[in-house]
Every structure is written in C-alpha cells, then in structure tokens.
Design a protein around this motif. Structure first.
Motif, mmCIF file in Angstrom:
data_model
loop_
_atom_site.group_PDB
_atom_site.id
_atom_site.type_symbol
_atom_site.label_atom_id
_atom_site.label_comp_id
_atom_site.label_asym_id
_atom_site.label_seq_id
_atom_site.Cartn_x
_atom_site.Cartn_y
_atom_site.Cartn_z
ATOM 1 N N GLY A 163 0.892 -1.557 0.402
ATOM 2 C CA GLY A 163 0.473 0.294 0.118
ATOM 3 C C GLY A 163 0.561 1.768 0.033
ATOM 4 N N HIS A 164 2.029 0.853 -0.097
ATOM 5 C CA HIS A 164 3.201 2.597 -0.026
ATOM 6 C C HIS A 164 2.737 3.140 -1.303
ATOM 7 C CE1 HIS A 164 6.106 4.939 0.224
ATOM 8 N NE2 HIS A 164 6.782 4.705 1.387
ATOM 9 N N SER A 165 2.948 4.579 -1.463
ATOM 10 C CA SER A 165 2.686 5.230 -2.418
ATOM 11 C C SER A 165 3.342 4.863 -3.626
ATOM 12 C CB SER A 165 2.352 6.711 -2.031
ATOM 13 O OG SER A 165 3.771 7.259 -1.158
ATOM 14 N N TRP A 166 4.740 4.790 -3.078
ATOM 15 C CA TRP A 166 5.622 4.790 -4.747
ATOM 16 C C TRP A 166 5.233 3.357 -5.772
ATOM 17 C CZ3 TRP A 166 10.649 1.888 -2.429
ATOM 18 C CH2 TRP A 166 11.591 3.319 -1.489
ATOM 19 N N TYR A 167 3.852 2.518 -5.029
ATOM 20 C CA TYR A 167 3.211 1.768 -5.893
ATOM 21 C C TYR A 167 1.886 2.506 -7.033
ATOM 22 C CZ TYR A 167 6.671 -0.854 -3.242
ATOM 23 O OH TYR A 167 7.206 -0.974 -2.368
ATOM 24 N N GLY A 207 20.884 7.214 -11.699
ATOM 25 C CA GLY A 207 20.918 8.905 -11.328
ATOM 26 C C GLY A 207 19.942 8.691 -10.462
ATOM 27 N N HIS A 208 19.158 8.193 -9.391
ATOM 28 C CA HIS A 208 18.738 8.858 -8.332
ATOM 29 C C HIS A 208 18.281 7.375 -7.599
ATOM 30 C CE1 HIS A 208 16.115 11.122 -5.670
ATOM 31 N NE2 HIS A 208 15.971 10.153 -5.340
ATOM 32 N N PHE A 209 18.753 7.654 -5.963
ATOM 33 C CA PHE A 209 18.710 6.896 -5.272
ATOM 34 C C PHE A 209 17.273 6.359 -4.213
ATOM 35 C CE2 PHE A 209 19.838 4.297 -1.260
ATOM 36 C CZ PHE A 209 19.717 3.399 -1.300
ATOM 37 N N ALA A 210 16.334 6.280 -4.174
ATOM 38 C CA ALA A 210 15.817 6.592 -2.831
ATOM 39 C C ALA A 210 15.405 4.709 -1.920
ATOM 40 C CB ALA A 210 13.927 6.588 -3.487
ATOM 41 N N TYR A 211 15.083 5.109 -1.037
ATOM 42 C CA TYR A 211 15.043 4.087 0.040
ATOM 43 C C TYR A 211 14.172 4.090 1.249
ATOM 44 C CZ TYR A 211 17.981 6.607 2.837
ATOM 45 O OH TYR A 211 18.717 6.894 3.592
ATOM 46 N N VAL A 229 14.585 9.948 0.683
ATOM 47 C CA VAL A 229 14.654 9.014 1.686
ATOM 48 C C VAL A 229 13.077 9.309 2.369
ATOM 49 C CG1 VAL A 229 14.777 8.495 4.637
ATOM 50 C CG2 VAL A 229 16.494 10.058 3.308
ATOM 51 N N TYR A 230 12.114 8.103 2.303
ATOM 52 C CA TYR A 230 10.832 8.583 2.708
ATOM 53 C C TYR A 230 10.461 7.992 3.698
ATOM 54 C CZ TYR A 230 10.685 8.983 -2.489
ATOM 55 O OH TYR A 230 10.282 9.792 -3.785
ATOM 56 N N ASP A 231 8.716 8.060 4.546
ATOM 57 C CA ASP A 231 8.411 6.709 5.454
ATOM 58 C C ASP A 231 7.893 5.949 4.718
ATOM 59 O OD1 ASP A 231 7.433 8.347 8.201
ATOM 60 O OD2 ASP A 231 6.433 6.539 7.344
ATOM 61 N N THR A 232 8.243 5.039 5.811
ATOM 62 C CA THR A 232 7.587 3.541 5.355
ATOM 63 C C THR A 232 5.821 3.553 5.438
ATOM 64 O OG1 THR A 232 7.638 2.307 7.547
ATOM 65 C CG2 THR A 232 9.352 2.381 5.930
ATOM 66 N N GLU A 233 5.418 4.555 5.510
ATOM 67 C CA GLU A 233 3.786 4.264 5.588
ATOM 68 C C GLU A 233 3.020 3.323 6.526
ATOM 69 O OE1 GLU A 233 3.331 5.425 1.327
ATOM 70 O OE2 GLU A 233 4.343 6.968 1.479
ATOM 71 N N TYR A 283 0.908 3.506 13.102
ATOM 72 C CA TYR A 283 -0.016 4.227 13.144
ATOM 73 C C TYR A 283 0.674 5.686 13.546
ATOM 74 C CZ TYR A 283 -3.864 1.822 13.610
ATOM 75 O OH TYR A 283 -5.225 1.232 13.650
ATOM 76 N N LEU A 284 1.765 6.090 13.718
ATOM 77 C CA LEU A 284 2.362 7.231 14.084
ATOM 78 C C LEU A 284 4.147 6.908 12.737
ATOM 79 C CD1 LEU A 284 3.563 7.321 17.682
ATOM 80 C CD2 LEU A 284 2.213 8.826 16.067
ATOM 81 N N ALA A 285 3.903 8.550 12.540
ATOM 82 C CA ALA A 285 4.539 8.750 10.780
ATOM 83 C C ALA A 285 6.203 9.194 12.254
ATOM 84 C CB ALA A 285 4.431 10.041 10.619
ATOM 85 N N ASN A 286 7.663 8.842 11.707
ATOM 86 C CA ASN A 286 8.735 8.934 12.182
ATOM 87 C C ASN A 286 9.048 10.275 12.400
ATOM 88 O OD1 ASN A 286 11.700 7.271 11.971
ATOM 89 N ND2 ASN A 286 12.206 9.389 11.367
ATOM 90 N N GLU A 287 8.198 11.034 12.384
ATOM 91 C CA GLU A 287 8.745 12.313 12.471
ATOM 92 C C GLU A 287 8.027 12.412 13.730
ATOM 93 O OE1 GLU A 287 5.902 13.394 8.391
ATOM 94 O OE2 GLU A 287 7.637 12.115 9.663
ATOM 95 N N GLN A 288 6.702 12.319 13.950
ATOM 96 C CA GLN A 288 5.766 12.189 14.738
ATOM 97 C C GLN A 288 6.952 11.749 16.124
ATOM 98 O OE1 GLN A 288 2.088 10.318 12.583
ATOM 99 N NE2 GLN A 288 1.788 12.243 14.105
ATOM 100 N N LEU A 289 7.452 10.882 16.071
ATOM 101 C CA LEU A 289 7.828 10.354 17.584
ATOM 102 C C LEU A 289 8.829 11.263 18.228
ATOM 103 C CD1 LEU A 289 9.509 6.811 15.903
ATOM 104 C CD2 LEU A 289 7.529 6.999 16.915
ATOM 105 N N SER A 290 9.166 11.939 18.221
ATOM 106 C CA SER A 290 9.982 13.308 18.908
ATOM 107 C C SER A 290 8.929 13.835 20.002
ATOM 108 C CB SER A 290 11.125 13.744 18.427
ATOM 109 O OG SER A 290 10.250 14.876 17.038
#
Length: 520
Positions: free
Chosen positions: A16-20, A97-101, A126-130, A133-140
């Motif tokens: 279900g990731h937005s990549w696809y 030419g571009h690397f994404a993970y 760099v992308y969140d894994t989506e 429930y909590l996005a990575n940037e919310q943890l702090s």
C-alpha cells in the motif's frame, strides 16, 4: 530523466505504499537477499526462510502489477559483503541517477544507508515506510531520550488521537483497560476448545538449499513446507481466522500457557488463541491499521460473542505496545543497546539452544521456540525472560538470542521488549518494575509445574523449583534498587520476616543453582 533505483528491504513489503501508485519505466525496484542480513546474528532457519519467501512473493506481486523489479538471491549477491557494495555495483550496471529508499526500522541499517547516501555523486531521497500509526517525524514529540515512559499514558493518547474504541471522546464501555479480566489460566476443561492453528505449506526447499550452499549458520528446525504466511493473501486469511476463531477468547487466555495439548505429534498449545500475525505485520505485509480495523469490525458484528475485554486486550498490543516500543527504541538508540543497569554478566546456559533442561516451563518454551520460531508474550517475558533476569544473564546475550530465535524479531521491537521490559537493563525506561517472579507465577498461569522434575512449592531442597531461590537471591541482590518501589515493597516485607537462618539457606541454594546453571 535519469533512471531511479528504489531499494526495498526485507521488512518493507508494504503493497500500500505510495511508491506503487504509479508505474514508470525509469524506476527499478530492488529486493535483495543479503549476506550481511543472514550473518549479523544467528537467526532461526524459519525466520530467514520466511523473510526470503516473502521477499520473493512481493517481488512477483510488484512485477505482476507492471513495475520493474530486480529480485536478487544470495547466489546473485554472494560477491558483495555489504549492502552499500551491492548498491554501488547496481548503480553502475543500470546507469542509476537517483537513489531512493524507505527509512529502515533498525538503527544499524538506517545508519548504514544514511552514511552511504552521503557519499553518493547521484541524488537520493528518503521516504517514510507509511506503515505505523505514528509517522517517523512524530516520534520525538511523544518520546524523549533517557526519560521513563509508561504504556498506559501513551496508549490512552493513541486511542483518543486515532479514535479507536472511543465514543464521544471517552473509552468504549467507560474503561480504558481490561487487563485484570484477561489473566485466566487454561483449565483441563478449556483445552478441547482451543482451535487447531491455521498454518500454511509454503515450499522453501530452494531457500533451504541456498542457505546450505552458502553455509549460513542458523538455529532451530525447518522443513520444506513453511507454516508462516509469506504474502498478503495468506496474511489476510490468518487475520480472518484469528477474528473468527481466536479473538472471542483471546484476552481471557492471552497470558495462559499449557504443555498438555499434544495430539498426533502436533502441539496446539503453541498457538492457543494468539493471532500469530506478528511476522506479517513486522514485515509490513499487513499494516497495523488493517489488523486493528478488522478485529474491531469482527467485535462489532459478533453480537456479543466477542466481549469488549477481548478486543481491548488485542488492540492494546498493537496500537499501544507495538507503537510504544518503537518510540522507546528510536528515542534512545544507539545508547539503549549498551544499557546494563543491573550489571548482569552471566553467560546464557547452553540449554537455551537445545531446550534440554529439567525445568518444564523453560524446556517447553525453548523447545517450542526452536520448533516454531515462536512463543507468545508471556512465555518470552515470564518464562525465558524471567529466568534470564533472576539468573543475572548478560543482556547482550539475551538480546542476541531473542533477536535470532523469533520469526517476528526485528531489533526495534525486540530490544525494548528484551533489554527493557524483560531484563530491566534500561533501569526503568520501559517498565516501572523488574518483572521477576518465583515459580508460583508459572504455577498460577500454566500447567507446567505438575509435570516438572522440580517441586514448585519448595525453595531450598534439592528438588525445589530453581526459580524460587533465584527469585529471592535476585531481590536481595538488588534490594537498594527495588526496596522502595511501591510495587515490590510487600516482597521485601515478606523477605525480612524470614529468620537469618532461613534467608541464608535460600541464598546458599541460589548460589548453588547459579554455580551449576548448566545442569538445571
């Protein structure tokens, strides 16, 4: 437009990731079996088989959906000692030419890829894994380093924020937590009702041959038909099975243990009423929201067959505990991996790799783990974990064992459960007390003691349950740490009532057990 390489790690199988959502001839997805991932610890052979089989299934699913995918096996990556070496080779080979993970959920991999990206001449993103429930940037905003956090406060906040089992801002039923209703022991009359587990028969013969060919060191046992779900269809069928057959009694018996359910060579006691979805969720084959929503839907449609206590207990494990330990991990790494608050240094007994001990509870839990790569949370916390705690086992060794043996063990979820909750090596960041227990707890929650070579009602005799003397020895050894804790004051009150002679007899017995730990 330069060609883009998107890396998919083995625990990032999120369809279900937005990549696809879009297909592009300029995007190459890479899913690779890596020697660095088979070798950073000694894994259960079923764990490696499950991840490799799931990675292959995900690669095939992406390809069928029209994406360009490069799925590499150990045969293909054998010449590359590390992930960066492999990626560097692929960049040249495919003119990238571009690397994404997506952000790795393990500190070592996140660090490795961040450092690698810093050295690149090509652009990267760099992308969140989506997934969570909590996005990575919310943890702090929820978790601070070195600070003690408590699940209950976090859990209530999550329930409210995501409107889970809530009515007009209040918990459904007027109560947040039904834990006190969910501590039943399985009686003899209950055993016949335990459902036969839904298992699968995924052919992993080629993976087993590959592991042998590459001399990958593993533990545990496996055959050519893997019982774990390795794709979304299988995972969703296991979720449906859980909601229909297990959820109605899940909470009631979630802490129970039994060694009595052996029929036709298959032990139904290993699965009980547990979902066994942890591998599928941790590999991101299923999202936690999909699982929680399905369970709540089953509860709402059950016409009372699933009580509120059952669904609340299950929801708490996912929206509460699973998200909680992730926050603890990322707030405190890498320091967390080195914490040893109780200064435990003893080596893990050799029988942790065989199950060959006379202690019935330990023998059953370890043998089950070696057989199925699985044990439920109380077996992990209050049997193997409790023994390691009261015996003073080095948390580094405990961590390595748990990380390797369990199908669902990825460091972000394993370490706070082991080093924190189970071993109190973090000094209370996760738990408000050390989860130490005598044999009486095992007797209360299981039927192990009746078949044990040791007597659970005795403490200092040669046939006494080792957990009894080891428990008192542990509490005495750490009395300055725990004597003032409100949750253990009564324990010390009982200890102080003993005569000096009785206390010395207990401590002498405990020391004998520690000196002969390999023979228990």
């Amino acid at each position: 437009m330069s060609k883009q390489l998107r890396l998919i790690l083995g625990d990032q199988l999120n369809a279900g990731h937005s990549w696809y959502t879009e297909k592009s001839d300029e995007v190459l997805y890479v899913i690779a079996e890596l020697h660095q991932e088979t070798n950073y610890t000694r894994h259960h052979i079923q764990k490696i088989c499950a991840f490799f089989a799931a990675m292959k299934a995900f690669a095939q699913a992406l390809e069928s959906a029209g994406h360009h995918v490069l799925h590499l096996t150990l045969d293909d990556t054998r010449d590359f000692a590390s992930l960066p070496e492999l990626l560097t080779h692929l960049f040249r080979e495919h003119n990238i030419g571009h690397f994404a993970y997506q952000l790795p959920d393990e500190y070592r991999l996140r660090t490795q890829l961040a450092q690698f990206s810093d050295t690149l001449s090509v652009t990267s993103s760099v992308y969140d894994t989506e997934h969570f429930y909590l996005a990575n940037e919310q943890l702090s905003s929820y978790f601070k380093p070195d600070k003690r956090h408590r699940l209950e406060h976090f859990y209530r906040k999550m329930r409210g924020e995501f409107n889970v089992l809530m009515v007009d801002g209040e918990p459904l039923g007027g109560q947040w937590n039904f834990d006190s209703d969910n501590r039943n022991k399985l009686k003899a009359a209950d055993l016949a009702d335990i459902p036969e587990p839904l298992v699968f028969a995924n052919d992993v013969g080629d993976i087993l041959a590959r592991l042998k060919r590459h001399q990958v060191k593993t533990m545990g046992q496996a055959d050519e038909h893997l019982l774990w779900p390795v794709n979304r269809v299988q995972a969703k069928s296991l979720l449906t099975f859980f909601c229909q057959y297990c959820l109605p009694s899940f909470g009631r018996f979630q802490d129970a243990m039994t060694g009595k359910l052996i029929e036709l060579g298959e032990d139904r006691g290993w699965s009980l009423y547990h979902s066994r979805l942890s591998f599928a969720i941790n590999a991101k084959i299923l999202s936690p929201k999909v699982v929680v929503d399905a369970a709540i839907a089953a509860f709402e449609q059950s016409q009372g067959a699933i009580s509120l206590a059952q669904i609340e207990g299950f929801v708490r494990q996912i929206i509460g505990w699973r998200e909680f330990v992730r926050g603890i991990y990322w707030a405190n790494m890498p320091k967390y991996a080195e914490l040893n608050h109780l200064q435990a240094t003893r080596s893990l007994p050799a029988w942790f790799w065989t199950g060959e001990t006379k202690m019935r509870c330990l023998s059953h839990a370890i043998t089950q783990s070696l057989t199925f790569a699985y044990a439920h949370h109380i077996q992990r916390l209050m049997v193997t974990g409790n023994f390691c705690l009261v015996a003073g086992i080095d948390p580094d060794q405990v961590d390595a064992w748990y990380l390797g043996i369990y199908i669902d063990a990825i460091e972000w979820v394993e370490m706070p459960n082991t080093r924190g909750m189970s071993q109190f090596a973090d000094g209370g960041i996760v738990g408000s007390k050390a989860y130490a227990a005598s044999g009486n707890y095992i007797k209360k929650m299981s039927d192990y003691c009746g078949d044990c070579a040791y007597k659970v009602t005795e403490t200092v005799s040669e046939s006494a349950c080792p957990l009894n003397a080891l428990y008192w020895h542990f509490m005495q050894q750490h009395h300055t740490q725990f004597a003032s804790n409100p949750r253990t004051k009564m324990v010390y009150s009982n200890w102080l009532k003993k005569s000096d002679e009785d206390k010395q007899a207990v401590l002498t017995r405990a020391q004998y057990l520690l000196d002969h730990i390999e023979q228990l």
